[in-house]
Design a protein around this motif. Sequence first.
Motif, PDB file in Angstrom:
ATOM      1  N   ALA A  16      60.871 -24.626 -64.828  1.00  0.00           N
ATOM      2  CA  ALA A  16      59.426 -22.864 -64.516  1.00  0.00           C
ATOM      3  C   ALA A  16      57.992 -22.396 -64.936  1.00  0.00           C
ATOM      4  O   ALA A  16      58.596 -21.266 -66.696  1.00  0.00           O
ATOM      5  N   GLY A  21      63.763 -21.433 -59.444  1.00  0.00           N
ATOM      6  CA  GLY A  21      63.439 -23.114 -59.412  1.00  0.00           C
ATOM      7  C   GLY A  21      64.421 -24.160 -59.514  1.00  0.00           C
ATOM      8  O   GLY A  21      63.790 -24.981 -58.706  1.00  0.00           O
ATOM      9  N   HIS A  50      58.595 -33.269 -60.439  1.00  0.00           N
ATOM     10  CA  HIS A  50      59.795 -34.507 -60.705  1.00  0.00           C
ATOM     11  C   HIS A  50      59.083 -35.636 -62.033  1.00  0.00           C
ATOM     12  O   HIS A  50      58.530 -36.677 -61.310  1.00  0.00           O
ATOM     13  N   VAL A  77      58.668 -26.664 -62.407  1.00  0.00           N
ATOM     14  CA  VAL A  77      58.469 -25.421 -60.917  1.00  0.00           C
ATOM     15  C   VAL A  77      57.271 -25.013 -61.989  1.00  0.00           C
ATOM     16  O   VAL A  77      57.632 -24.317 -62.449  1.00  0.00           O
ATOM     17  N   VAL A 105      65.658 -28.384 -65.124  1.00  0.00           N
ATOM     18  CA  VAL A 105      64.733 -28.164 -64.275  1.00  0.00           C
ATOM     19  C   VAL A 105      63.916 -26.625 -65.399  1.00  0.00           C
ATOM     20  O   VAL A 105      64.438 -25.843 -66.048  1.00  0.00           O
ATOM     21  N   VAL A 121      62.165 -31.621 -63.832  1.00  0.00           N
ATOM     22  CA  VAL A 121      61.664 -31.311 -63.202  1.00  0.00           C
ATOM     23  C   VAL A 121      61.185 -29.736 -63.475  1.00  0.00           C
ATOM     24  O   VAL A 121      61.257 -29.102 -63.186  1.00  0.00           O
ATOM     25  N   PRO A 157      57.176 -29.131 -56.953  1.00  0.00           N
ATOM     26  CA  PRO A 157      58.007 -29.221 -57.765  1.00  0.00           C
ATOM     27  C   PRO A 157      57.557 -30.390 -58.239  1.00  0.00           C
ATOM     28  O   PRO A 157      57.253 -31.656 -57.186  1.00  0.00           O
ATOM     29  N   ALA A 212      63.823 -26.973 -56.635  1.00  0.00           N
ATOM     30  CA  ALA A 212      63.775 -28.526 -57.442  1.00  0.00           C
ATOM     31  C   ALA A 212      64.830 -28.738 -56.942  1.00  0.00           C
ATOM     32  O   ALA A 212      64.961 -30.344 -56.766  1.00  0.00           O
TER      33      ALA A 212
END
Length: 125
Positions: A64, A20, A117, A109, A62, A107, A115, A24
Amino acid sequence: MTAPDRLAERRARFAKGHRGEWLAAWALRLKGYRILAQRHRTKLGEIDLVARRGDTVAIVEVKARATLEAAMEAVTPAAQARITRAAELWLGQQRDHARLSLRFDIVAVLPRRWPVHIPNAWVSA
């Protein structure tokens, strides 16, 4: 759950997190950001990505997750505070810190999607 099962599950989550963050980082690069740090550790916590475009530094968390909503909800107020403190420590170590503006992004995922943002996901206090 047995110890080997827990270990296998932990390794799978770790690998998913790395994938992820890699995705990203590339999504941000394609948007014109330069990645300054990945998994930057400070004594106050870890920053997933530090990205820069011009004089703007984006501190990026980030996540996921299965949905965008789940990814955004995963960044709790406690996590935001921890990331903010780590970012302020990182910023203070930069030579040109006075001219940089700091921003906190997420971000997400998501499965089978590029991805997502989310700039300015939160504002530091």
